[in-house]
Structures are given as C-alpha cells and as structure tokens.
Motif scaffolding. Structure first.
Motif, short mmCIF file in Angstrom:
data_model
loop_
_atom_site.label_atom_id
_atom_site.label_comp_id
_atom_site.label_asym_id
_atom_site.label_seq_id
_atom_site.Cartn_x
_atom_site.Cartn_y
_atom_site.Cartn_z
N ALA A 1 0.85 -1.19 0.00
CA ALA A 1 0.00 0.00 0.00
C ALA A 1 0.89 1.24 0.00
O ALA A 1 1.55 1.53 0.99
CB ALA A 1 -0.91 0.00 1.23
N TYR A 2 0.90 1.93 -1.12
CA TYR A 2 1.82 3.06 -1.30
C TYR A 2 1.07 4.38 -1.06
O TYR A 2 0.12 4.70 -1.77
CB TYR A 2 2.40 3.04 -2.71
N VAL A 3 1.49 5.12 -0.05
CA VAL A 3 0.83 6.38 0.30
C VAL A 3 1.18 7.46 -0.72
O VAL A 3 2.36 7.67 -1.04
CB VAL A 3 1.23 6.83 1.71
N THR A 4 0.15 8.13 -1.22
CA THR A 4 0.36 9.20 -2.20
C THR A 4 0.02 10.58 -1.66
O THR A 4 0.42 11.57 -2.24
CB THR A 4 -0.50 8.95 -3.46
N ASP A 5 -0.75 10.62 -0.58
CA ASP A 5 -1.19 11.93 -0.10
C ASP A 5 -1.62 11.82 1.36
O ASP A 5 -2.15 10.79 1.79
CB ASP A 5 -2.37 12.43 -0.94
N ILE A 6 -1.38 12.89 2.09
CA ILE A 6 -1.91 13.03 3.45
C ILE A 6 -3.02 14.07 3.37
O ILE A 6 -2.79 15.21 2.96
CB ILE A 6 -0.82 13.45 4.45
N ILE A 7 -4.22 13.68 3.75
CA ILE A 7 -5.37 14.57 3.67
C ILE A 7 -5.35 15.49 4.89
O ILE A 7 -5.18 15.03 6.03
CB ILE A 7 -6.68 13.75 3.65
N THR A 8 -5.53 16.77 4.67
CA THR A 8 -5.42 17.73 5.75
C THR A 8 -6.61 18.69 5.78
O THR A 8 -7.35 18.82 4.82
CB THR A 8 -4.12 18.56 5.62
N THR A 9 -6.74 19.37 6.90
CA THR A 9 -7.69 20.45 7.05
C THR A 9 -7.03 21.51 7.92
O THR A 9 -5.96 21.26 8.50
CB THR A 9 -9.00 19.97 7.69
N GLU A 10 -7.62 22.68 7.99
CA GLU A 10 -7.05 23.75 8.81
C GLU A 10 -7.82 23.84 10.12
O GLU A 10 -9.04 23.91 10.16
CB GLU A 10 -7.14 25.10 8.07
N VAL A 11 -7.08 23.80 11.21
CA VAL A 11 -7.66 23.90 12.55
C VAL A 11 -6.92 24.99 13.31
O VAL A 11 -5.71 24.87 13.56
CB VAL A 11 -7.55 22.55 13.31
N ASN A 12 -7.65 26.05 13.65
CA ASN A 12 -7.06 27.18 14.38
C ASN A 12 -5.80 27.71 13.70
O ASN A 12 -4.80 28.02 14.35
CB ASN A 12 -6.73 26.77 15.82
N GLY A 13 -5.86 27.79 12.37
CA GLY A 13 -4.76 28.34 11.61
C GLY A 13 -3.62 27.38 11.36
O GLY A 13 -2.61 27.75 10.74
N LEU A 14 -3.76 26.13 11.81
CA LEU A 14 -2.71 25.12 11.61
C LEU A 14 -3.22 24.02 10.70
O LEU A 14 -4.41 23.72 10.66
CB LEU A 14 -2.29 24.53 12.96
N VAL A 15 -2.30 23.41 9.95
CA VAL A 15 -2.64 22.29 9.08
C VAL A 15 -2.67 21.01 9.92
O VAL A 15 -1.70 20.67 10.59
CB VAL A 15 -1.63 22.14 7.93
N ALA A 16 -3.80 20.30 9.89
CA ALA A 16 -3.96 19.05 10.65
C ALA A 16 -4.31 17.92 9.72
O ALA A 16 -5.10 18.08 8.78
CB ALA A 16 -5.04 19.21 11.72
N ALA A 17 -3.73 16.74 9.97
CA ALA A 17 -4.00 15.57 9.14
C ALA A 17 -5.32 14.92 9.56
O ALA A 17 -5.59 14.76 10.76
CB ALA A 17 -2.87 14.56 9.27
N THR A 18 -6.13 14.55 8.57
CA THR A 18 -7.40 13.87 8.84
C THR A 18 -7.46 12.48 8.19
O THR A 18 -8.42 11.75 8.41
CB THR A 18 -8.58 14.70 8.32
N GLY A 19 -6.46 12.14 7.39
CA GLY A 19 -6.45 10.83 6.74
C GLY A 19 -5.35 10.74 5.72
O GLY A 19 -4.53 11.66 5.58
N VAL A 20 -5.31 9.62 5.01
CA VAL A 20 -4.30 9.41 3.98
C VAL A 20 -4.94 8.77 2.76
O VAL A 20 -5.95 8.06 2.87
CB VAL A 20 -3.13 8.53 4.46
N ARG A 21 -4.37 9.02 1.60
CA ARG A 21 -4.73 8.30 0.38
C ARG A 21 -3.58 7.36 0.05
O ARG A 21 -2.41 7.71 0.19
CB ARG A 21 -4.97 9.27 -0.77
N PHE A 22 -3.93 6.19 -0.42
CA PHE A 22 -2.90 5.21 -0.77
C PHE A 22 -3.36 4.39 -1.96
O PHE A 22 -4.56 4.29 -2.26
CB PHE A 22 -2.59 4.31 0.43
N VAL A 23 -2.38 3.82 -2.63
CA VAL A 23 -2.65 2.99 -3.81
C VAL A 23 -2.33 1.54 -3.48
O VAL A 23 -1.26 1.23 -2.92
CB VAL A 23 -1.80 3.44 -5.02
#
Length: 309
Positions: free
Chosen positions: A240-262
């Motif tokens: 399982a090869y990770v291609t992306d880390i899914i993020t959102t902005e929380v209080n002005g900071l980038v936070a990870a919410t999940g990952v995409r993988f192939v």
C-alpha cells in the motif's frame, strides 16, 4: 494482523503509521507501543511485501539474494558525485516490513556521544546522551558472549537485557583481532572496552543483530511485529503506497485527517481521528511531505505542487 484492503478503505483509525518501509524499526516500534492500548485502533501502511519467515532475509550472509533485488531493495541511486570522480553510488533501502533492518549487515552500533549532544546544541530540547542511552537500552536484549572473552569485551551496564532486538557477538572470531589492536595501539589508536559508552574513537568488537538461539536475523518484523501480530486493534496493510496526506485547517494550523494510498492500482482513503505518524525514513519522509505541499517552496513550485501554509 495483516489485513485486506476491504478492511481498511474508508475506515477510521486513532493512528495511521506511514512507512514500515524504508526504515530500521521506527514504524513497527510505534505500532507495537500504540496498540498496547486495546481501545486504540492502529493502521500501518507498508509499501512493500511482508516477507515474514523469508530465509533470504533471516539467514545471515545471503545479501546477494536481496541487495539489488527489487522485491527487497528500493535500490536508490545518488546524484553524480563530483568529488568522487563523477561516480553514481547505489543506496540500498529495504522494501517491505522492517524496512532496512531487513537488509542491513546486522551491525548494532551507536553514534559517538558528541554526535547526539550536537542535536541538543542546535536547539532540540531533550537530545542528550543520557536519554538516548535510556531508550536505546530499552530496545535491546543483549546476549553475553561465552567465548573469547579477552577479545569480546563489553560493559553490561551499557546494554539492555529485556528489549525486543536481540544483540550478540559473532559465534566465531578470526583470531586476527588481538594483533590488529596491537597495531592500532602502536599508532596511538586506543582499544575501547565498549563503544556504547559514547567514546567511539578506537578499536572494539562489534555487536550483531543475530539471535544466537536461532542463528537468524533479529529485526523489526520478527522482534516487534510478529509477537503482537494477533492484536485485533492493529491492522497492517502491505503493498500500500501512500500518495497523499489529507489535511484540514484547525485554528490556523494544518492538521492531518487521513491518507490516500494505492493498492493494486486502485486509490483508497483511510481516515484518522488522532495522529498520522510519518516514519518513512530520511529519503521518503521528505518526499511524502513534498507530495502534499510541505517543503521548500522553490522545489514544490517547480513540480507544480501547491504549498500548504
């Protein structure tokens, strides 16, 4: 336990660990520690195969079977080295559970004290030799030698006894060691009882990650993962090869919410409520960060990647 992609896709985990690949022990150490809490769900995404029970890796001195073999070795190449007669060097990196601990030469050694202290001097609080020793010993299960004690010297207080990784001295020595030490001492290079003291300038015997009871390699997979593979809150997905880390902005900071993988040429998503732990090593961790927009803006802009701020 090893999982199928249908058990992972779209699911939510407390922790997602990226990169049992490329490294020595970090990803599987984290998986072992985090999954000790039965209420915490842990996912490990591994870009290579499992290779569990593979004698090509377990039996020492079979490097011709895995080095340069794409099943086990990513086989990175350096850039042209202009100060080395414009040569390009091979940079082996393990591909599979256990990362490079599966394909290294079984040497178990430590940096010099001043190298660790230098990290602290750069402003990294907590980087001290004493703390390094504490956690290094925690990972080690040192087996004392029962032969050639005049050559295989050590200080038992510098080694761990109950850790996961078995370390030992070679079962046979060459009998050249004593003469070599004398030759070095004649050139003012001292003999060291045990370099794990932090003093590494001199000659000393080297430990191996070799289990003397099985004569097999002791590495992250069989020492950290296999003993706890039955934990139901731990899922390990291979290839399982990770291609992306899914993020959102929380209080002005980038936070990870999940990952995409192939996996098998299909793209999937796994979600996280806690933390995404990136443990893909010195080469691949920066690459993964850059792929989703964290890194040198000049590098990212040339690649057409939007910089996350």
């Amino acid at each position: 336990m090893l999982a199928f992609v249908d058990e992972i896709k779209g699911q939510v985990f407390d922790y997602i660990i990226i990169g049992a690949l490329f490294i020595k022990t970090t990803g599987l150490v984290l998986a072992s520690c985090l999954s000790e809490n039965p209420s915490a769900s842990v996912l490990v995404l591994e870009a290579g195969g499992a290779h569990i029970g593979d004698n090509a890796l377990l039996v020492p001195q079979r490097r011709w079977l895995y080095l340069g073999n794409a099943e086990y070795d990513l086989g990175f190449k350096t850039e042209t080295q202009h100060h080395a007669k414009d040569r390009i060097f091979t940079w082996p990196r393990g591909k599979g559970l256990g990362g490079s601990s599966a394909i290294n030469h079984l040497l178990w050694n430590k940096p010099a004290r001043q190298h660790i202290e230098a990290w602290g001097a750069l402003g990294n609080d907590g980087w001290t030799w004493e703390k390094f020793q504490t956690y290094s010993k925690k990972s080690e299960r040192f087996v004392k030698p029962d032969h050639d004690m005049d050559v295989l010297t050590y200080d038992a207080t510098l080694h761990g006894e109950h850790g996961a990784i078995v370390t030992s001295f070679p079962p046979v020595i060459s009998n050249l060691e004593a003469d070599f030490r004398k030759a070095m001492e004649a050139h003012n290079i001292p003999t060291i009882q045990d370099p794990f003291s932090g003093e590494s300038r001199g000659t000393s015997p080297s430990l191996s990650t070799l289990d003397p009871t099985t004569h097999h390699r002791a590495y992250a997979t069989n020492m950290y993962y296999q003993p706890i593979a039955g934990r139901t809150n731990l899922k390990v997905l291979i290839n399982a090869y990770v291609t992306d880390i899914i993020t959102t902005e929380v209080n002005g900071l980038v936070a990870a919410t999940g990952v995409r993988f192939v996996e098998s040429d299909n793209t999937y998503t796994a979600n996280v409520t806690g933390e995404v732990c990136l443990t893909a090593g010195a080469i691949m961790s920066p690459k993964i960060l850059e792929m989703f927009g964290i890194g040198d803006s000049a590098v990212l802009e040339r690649a057409g990647i939007e910089v996350k701020t």
